[in-house]
Enzyme design. Structure first.
Site, PDB file in Angstrom:
ATOM      1  CB  ILE A  12      74.221  51.109 -72.279  1.00  0.00           C
ATOM      2  CG1 ILE A  12      75.313  49.807 -71.487  1.00  0.00           C
ATOM      3  CG2 ILE A  12      75.131  51.721 -73.663  1.00  0.00           C
ATOM      4  CD1 ILE A  12      74.748  48.746 -71.322  1.00  0.00           C
ATOM      5  CG  ASP A  31      63.211  52.226 -72.571  1.00  0.00           C
ATOM      6  OD1 ASP A  31      62.292  51.151 -71.643  1.00  0.00           O
ATOM      7  OD2 ASP A  31      63.881  51.672 -72.811  1.00  0.00           O
ATOM      8  CG  LEU A  33      59.168  53.855 -69.627  1.00  0.00           C
ATOM      9  CD1 LEU A  33      58.415  54.758 -68.770  1.00  0.00           C
ATOM     10  CD2 LEU A  33      60.092  54.569 -69.404  1.00  0.00           C
ATOM     11  CG  ASN A  35      65.271  46.568 -66.534  1.00  0.00           C
ATOM     12  OD1 ASN A  35      64.981  46.141 -65.656  1.00  0.00           O
ATOM     13  ND2 ASN A  35      67.032  46.212 -67.037  1.00  0.00           N
ATOM     14  CB  SER A 124      77.417  41.213 -75.447  1.00  0.00           C
ATOM     15  OG  SER A 124      77.762  40.283 -74.580  1.00  0.00           O
ATOM     16  CE1 TYR A 149      71.181  39.708 -73.957  1.00  0.00           C
ATOM     17  CE2 TYR A 149      73.295  38.849 -73.272  1.00  0.00           C
ATOM     18  CZ  TYR A 149      73.070  40.003 -73.533  1.00  0.00           C
ATOM     19  OH  TYR A 149      73.353  41.586 -73.859  1.00  0.00           O
ATOM     20  CE  LYS A 153      72.040  41.677 -77.156  1.00  0.00           C
ATOM     21  NZ  LYS A 153      71.631  43.231 -77.246  1.00  0.00           N
ATOM     22  CG  PHE A 178      84.432  43.153 -73.568  1.00  0.00           C
ATOM     23  CD1 PHE A 178      84.259  43.477 -74.686  1.00  0.00           C
ATOM     24  CD2 PHE A 178      85.321  42.030 -73.729  1.00  0.00           C
ATOM     25  CE1 PHE A 178      85.222  42.912 -75.802  1.00  0.00           C
ATOM     26  CE2 PHE A 178      86.111  41.324 -74.298  1.00  0.00           C
ATOM     27  CZ  PHE A 178      85.303  41.708 -75.685  1.00  0.00           C
ATOM     28  CG  ASN A 199      75.569  42.444 -64.861  1.00  0.00           C
ATOM     29  OD1 ASN A 199      73.905  42.913 -64.765  1.00  0.00           O
ATOM     30  ND2 ASN A 199      75.933  41.402 -64.879  1.00  0.00           N
ATOM     31  NE  ARG A 231      83.361  37.233 -66.976  1.00  0.00           N
ATOM     32  CZ  ARG A 231      83.504  36.481 -66.739  1.00  0.00           C
ATOM     33  NH1 ARG A 231      85.167  36.262 -66.299  1.00  0.00           N
ATOM     34  NH2 ARG A 231      82.665  35.301 -66.446  1.00  0.00           N
TER      35      ARG A 231
HETATM   36  P1  NAD Z   1      68.602  48.504 -69.823  1.00  0.00           P
HETATM   37  O1  NAD Z   1      67.485  46.867 -69.017  1.00  0.00           O
HETATM   38  O2  NAD Z   1      69.117  49.595 -69.006  1.00  0.00           O
HETATM   39  O3  NAD Z   1      68.117  49.386 -70.992  1.00  0.00           O
HETATM   40  C1  NAD Z   1      67.854  48.044 -72.083  1.00  0.00           C
HETATM   41  C2  NAD Z   1      65.974  49.004 -71.673  1.00  0.00           C
HETATM   42  O4  NAD Z   1      65.582  48.872 -73.117  1.00  0.00           O
HETATM   43  C3  NAD Z   1      65.464  49.446 -71.070  1.00  0.00           C
HETATM   44  O5  NAD Z   1      64.686  50.633 -70.689  1.00  0.00           O
HETATM   45  C4  NAD Z   1      63.425  48.875 -70.914  1.00  0.00           C
HETATM   46  O6  NAD Z   1      62.727  49.179 -70.824  1.00  0.00           O
HETATM   47  C5  NAD Z   1      63.919  48.965 -72.883  1.00  0.00           C
HETATM   48  N1  NAD Z   1      63.419  47.514 -73.342  1.00  0.00           N
HETATM   49  C6  NAD Z   1      63.370  46.534 -73.909  1.00  0.00           C
HETATM   50  N2  NAD Z   1      62.894  45.503 -74.166  1.00  0.00           N
HETATM   51  C7  NAD Z   1      61.988  47.194 -75.397  1.00  0.00           C
HETATM   52  C8  NAD Z   1      60.986  46.701 -75.715  1.00  0.00           C
HETATM   53  N3  NAD Z   1      60.567  45.800 -76.657  1.00  0.00           N
HETATM   54  N4  NAD Z   1      60.868  47.976 -76.723  1.00  0.00           N
HETATM   55  C9  NAD Z   1      60.975  49.167 -76.329  1.00  0.00           C
HETATM   56  N5  NAD Z   1      61.917  48.811 -75.201  1.00  0.00           N
HETATM   57  C10 NAD Z   1      62.361  48.484 -74.527  1.00  0.00           C
HETATM   58  O7  NAD Z   1      69.758  47.399 -70.191  1.00  0.00           O
HETATM   59  P2  NAD Z   1      71.666  48.026 -71.030  1.00  0.00           P
HETATM   60  O8  NAD Z   1      72.748  47.513 -69.851  1.00  0.00           O
HETATM   61  O9  NAD Z   1      71.262  49.096 -70.829  1.00  0.00           O
HETATM   62  O10 NAD Z   1      71.875  47.795 -72.270  1.00  0.00           O
HETATM   63  C11 NAD Z   1      71.287  48.063 -73.538  1.00  0.00           C
HETATM   64  C12 NAD Z   1      71.745  46.871 -74.714  1.00  0.00           C
HETATM   65  O11 NAD Z   1      73.116  46.348 -74.423  1.00  0.00           O
HETATM   66  C13 NAD Z   1      70.938  45.783 -74.331  1.00  0.00           C
HETATM   67  O12 NAD Z   1      70.429  44.832 -75.909  1.00  0.00           O
HETATM   68  C14 NAD Z   1      72.351  45.013 -73.570  1.00  0.00           C
HETATM   69  O13 NAD Z   1      71.416  43.449 -74.051  1.00  0.00           O
HETATM   70  C15 NAD Z   1      73.262  45.487 -74.434  1.00  0.00           C
HETATM   71  N6  NAD Z   1      74.328  44.858 -74.056  1.00  0.00           N
HETATM   72  C16 NAD Z   1      74.690  45.007 -72.435  1.00  0.00           C
HETATM   73  C17 NAD Z   1      75.180  44.905 -71.177  1.00  0.00           C
HETATM   74  C18 NAD Z   1      75.308  44.864 -70.053  1.00  0.00           C
HETATM   75  O14 NAD Z   1      76.563  44.495 -69.536  1.00  0.00           O
HETATM   76  N7  NAD Z   1      75.166  46.320 -69.430  1.00  0.00           N
HETATM   77  C19 NAD Z   1      76.259  43.933 -72.116  1.00  0.00           C
HETATM   78  C20 NAD Z   1      76.830  44.064 -74.008  1.00  0.00           C
HETATM   79  C21 NAD Z   1      75.232  44.028 -73.865  1.00  0.00           C
HETATM   80  N1  UFG Z   2      80.160  37.694 -59.876  1.00  0.00           N
HETATM   81  C1  UFG Z   2      80.263  37.811 -58.363  1.00  0.00           C
HETATM   82  N2  UFG Z   2      79.622  37.683 -57.550  1.00  0.00           N
HETATM   83  C2  UFG Z   2      78.025  38.635 -57.994  1.00  0.00           C
HETATM   84  C3  UFG Z   2      78.330  39.021 -59.435  1.00  0.00           C
HETATM   85  C4  UFG Z   2      79.157  38.590 -60.650  1.00  0.00           C
HETATM   86  O1  UFG Z   2      81.086  36.697 -58.244  1.00  0.00           O
HETATM   87  O2  UFG Z   2      76.974  38.286 -56.918  1.00  0.00           O
HETATM   88  C5  UFG Z   2      81.354  37.535 -60.784  1.00  0.00           C
HETATM   89  C6  UFG Z   2      80.909  36.540 -61.932  1.00  0.00           C
HETATM   90  O3  UFG Z   2      80.835  35.145 -61.764  1.00  0.00           O
HETATM   91  C7  UFG Z   2      82.065  37.335 -63.077  1.00  0.00           C
HETATM   92  C8  UFG Z   2      82.411  38.494 -62.720  1.00  0.00           C
HETATM   93  O4  UFG Z   2      81.403  38.837 -61.312  1.00  0.00           O
HETATM   94  O5  UFG Z   2      83.525  35.836 -62.856  1.00  0.00           O
HETATM   95  C9  UFG Z   2      80.909  39.487 -63.539  1.00  0.00           C
HETATM   96  O6  UFG Z   2      79.891  39.138 -63.802  1.00  0.00           O
HETATM   97  P1  UFG Z   2      78.795  40.032 -64.108  1.00  0.00           P
HETATM   98  O7  UFG Z   2      77.381  38.939 -64.063  1.00  0.00           O
HETATM   99  O8  UFG Z   2      79.369  41.404 -63.850  1.00  0.00           O
HETATM  100  O9  UFG Z   2      79.334  39.659 -65.777  1.00  0.00           O
HETATM  101  P2  UFG Z   2      79.537  38.759 -66.800  1.00  0.00           P
HETATM  102  O10 UFG Z   2      80.909  39.004 -67.149  1.00  0.00           O
HETATM  103  O11 UFG Z   2      79.333  37.868 -66.243  1.00  0.00           O
HETATM  104  O12 UFG Z   2      78.360  38.909 -67.756  1.00  0.00           O
HETATM  105  C10 UFG Z   2      78.380  39.843 -68.511  1.00  0.00           C
HETATM  106  C11 UFG Z   2      77.934  40.583 -69.446  1.00  0.00           C
HETATM  107  C12 UFG Z   2      76.197  39.715 -69.925  1.00  0.00           C
HETATM  108  C13 UFG Z   2      77.403  38.763 -70.900  1.00  0.00           C
HETATM  109  C14 UFG Z   2      77.911  38.493 -70.485  1.00  0.00           C
HETATM  110  C15 UFG Z   2      78.969  37.731 -71.926  1.00  0.00           C
HETATM  111  O13 UFG Z   2      76.506  41.456 -68.140  1.00  0.00           O
HETATM  112  O14 UFG Z   2      75.527  40.523 -70.741  1.00  0.00           O
HETATM  113  O15 UFG Z   2      79.531  39.501 -70.210  1.00  0.00           O
HETATM  114  O16 UFG Z   2      79.506  38.464 -72.537  1.00  0.00           O
HETATM  115  F1  UFG Z   2      75.934  38.162 -71.700  1.00  0.00           F
END
Ligand code: NAD
Ligand code: UFG
Length: 335
Positions: A12, A31, A33, A35, A124, A149, A153, A178, A199, A231
């Protein structure tokens, strides 16, 4: 204005850096790096014809942070850095609390020393907890989270509320995402999970590109219209633009929370059908047992973000599928 983007080399974060540079902000990315990928930032530079400053460092490192704040005149922080795998958080709770909670405290202390009081935080939908009625609204209290996790948050939201109480000039926007999916329209940047994706969307994209045999659909017997979970999936570029909108609301002191979602629930089977019809690529799948901890369905009421930030999701599910596929098919092994 210069924005510090922690975690800006991640999924993101990198998309948000594109939106920030396009909107005319200067950007410093911090960052470690763990992830993320430096290559994502080179690609951001190709897309925008501008380069963010990149500092490889850790939000838990107070020396690195104080050096950063002394070198750059940071106006606000967008704080993405953190660990995000729900299952891993159950196995490694201390790592999750150390990075997500401890790292945020170290960052806030460095901000305070440097006189920086504005933050947009990546929260989240998970903070609404297990019992919340849908659609989720910001007037609902935070609920009971089911894993470290989610708890991290909720804790950070609470500590940011306490911080804004103690520091009158502090201004914080909590963005409750979301389910972000998709990729930048260029196909140059996208989601590149390490190992087996947790995911749905990245797993489906890796099946489509031949890296995995088939998708396991977790549960076909939920109390939803087709038995699979629903979702609120939103395009990552809409989410990125939400952060730019949130920055302009940081003039107001205090803390405010906003849902960023579309308001429309979509089932797993509908996701598979949408991907297949937009790309022409079939997704072999099998319905298997439920995944522990999954809620049957949740989605956003996104009206507060429209009222308060002037933001709403503009891109539809078809665009999410087409853009995911452009990224994945152009970059089958990721970066
Ligand atoms: P991501 O893992 O791709 O990005 C997170 C970045 O933070 C990575 O580049 C990682 O290298 C860096 N990082 C981790 N720990 C660190 C540290 N200690 N110091 C410096 N950098 C560090 O994840 P994302 O999907 O881009 O998510 C970004 C944020 O959004 C996260 O806080 C995540 O919890 C939140 N979020 C993500 C989702 C989702 O579905 N992707 C949903 C809700 C909230
Ligand atoms: N799913 C599958 N097969 C897969 C992966 C996911 O059927 O291989 C399903 C899950 O069961 C769920 C839906 O697809 O029903 C979405 O799953 P994701 O893992 O993509 O997303 P979630 O809603 O479980 O998770 C998201 C964020 C988390 C957050 C969570 C609750 O990725 O960070 O919502 O808000 F914690």
């Amino acid at each position: 204005m210069t924005i510090l983007v922690t975690g800006g080399a991640g999924y993101i974060g990198s998309h948000t850096v594109v939106s920030l540079l396009d909107a005319g902000f200067d950007v410093v990315v911090l960052d470690n790096l763990c992830n993320g990928s430096a290559e994502s930032l080179s690609r951001v530079a190709s897309i925008t014809a501008k380069a963010p400053v990149f500092i490889e460092g850790d939000i838990r490192d107070s020396v690195c942070l104080s050096d950063l704040f002394s070198r750059y005149d940071i106006g606000a922080v967008i704080h993405f850095a953190g660990l995000k795998a729900v299952g891993e958080s159950v196995l490694k709770p201390l790592d999750y609390y150390e990075t997500n909670v401890g790292g945020t405290i170290t960052l806030l202390k460095a901000m305070q020393s440097a006189g920086v009081h504005k933050m947009v935080f990546s929260s989240s939908a998970t903070v609404y907890g297990l019992e919340a009625p849908t659609p989720y609204e910001e007037t609902q209290p935070r609920g009971t989270t089911s894993n470290p996790y989610g708890s991290s948050k909720a804790m950070v939201e609470r500590l940011l509320e306490d911080w804004t109480q103690a520091v009158p000039e502090a201004s914080v926007v909590l963005l409750r995402y979301f389910n972000p999916i998709g990729a930048h329209e260029s196909g140059l940047i996208g989601e590149d999970p390490q190992g087996i994706p947790n995911n749905l969307m990245p797993f489906m994209a890796q099946v489509a590109v031949g890296r995995r045999d088939k998708l396991s659909v977790f549960g076909g017997d939920y109390p939803t219209p087709d038995g699979t979970c629903r979702r609120d999936y939103l395009h990552v570029m809409d989410l990125a633009e939400g952060h730019v909108s949130a920055l302009s609301s940081l003039e107001q002191p205090g803390v405010r929370a906003f849902n960023l979602g579309t308001g429309a629930p979509v089932s797993v089977l509908e996701m598979i059908r949408a991907f297949e019809s937009q790309t022409g690529v079939q997704i072999p799948f099998e319905i298997v047992a439920r995944r522990a901890g999954d809620l049957p369905e949740f989605w956003a009421n996104p009206e507060k973000a429209q009222r308060g930030l002037g933001w709403f999701a503009k891109r539809d599910l078809d665009a999410m599928m087409v853009d995911t596929w452009r990224w994945q098919s152009n970059n089958p092994e990721g970066y």
